[in-house]
Design a protein around this motif. Sequence first.
Motif: not given
Length: 333
Positions: A179-189
């Motif tokens: 339900d979330r995009d990998f790239a978005d979550l990497v950016a958050e991390m």
Amino acid sequence: MPDPDPDVLVAGESLIDFLPDSAGALADVANFSRRAGGAPANVAVALAHLGATPWFWTRVGEDPFGDHLAETLSSFGVPDRFVERDSSAKTALAFVSHDEEADREFTFYRDGTADTRVEPGGVPDETLDSVEWVSVGGVMLSADPGRSATLDLAERAADRDCTVVFDPNARPELWRDADRDFADLVAEMLDLADVVKATPEDLADAGFEGDSPEALARSVTEAGPAEASSNRTGPHTVLLTLGGTGAFALSTEAAPWGAGAASHSGYDVDPVDTTGAGDAFTAGAIAAFAEQGDGASLSEVIGFANAVAAVTTTAQGAMAALPTREAVREFRD
């Protein structure tokens, strides 16, 4: 046994790797060998081998596979304080296949498994106050509540000035229905991480580009925080593993060891199984950085980490050939 006093906390999935007895498509493999695995579990056990035994926060089922993982971690000296058992979820499984060139693919059985069900707050603040390093991976970001638990842990660690290490560990299969995009979550991390260890493929999946290892690494350090209002600066050190051509490291002036760049061509070995080699590299880098402190040499760090990874490939299974510090010294001599 005396109470452990780790300087490192590793968090993430523990699972069972089923390794094929021959090359080929998964549908064509008849026999597999069971091995304890999961990238963070591999990192934790590798650190224990290197004399830098960490805390390890993970969750496995109260089933035979969970028993095997818990017993394996204990046999390698990893403390069980944060090894949670889940009575209502199974332990995750991963089937590995590879072609004649040893390029691997993973098929996961991880829907609702125990490792996805860690809850925020499982590691108390007092533990984070007692460690210097916290290492997390990208697999846990693919589903909640494990995603929220990982982000919460990284944020609390960053607030306590722990050095947060992040390995994106892109596994596209896990993100197809996320339900979330990998790239978005990497950016958050990246807003929370100090050190990023990755492959060029991981970073490409996260939307980073660069026509050389240095350009790719620099694009990560220059990405900036995901939130415009954040007071964080993003990672100061990037470690790129480059397969058979070695590794590259880049750090900015914000790094405790100062700005710099280094490359290492790796070591010639006859690999039996490359599963977990990147995790062994991560453990080797953390152990070397922790030992050398603020005066760390990027060249020496990635040389040591490459040696740990190279030795690890000489037996089947991510944990089967993990070396001690003495074994690494002998290998490099």
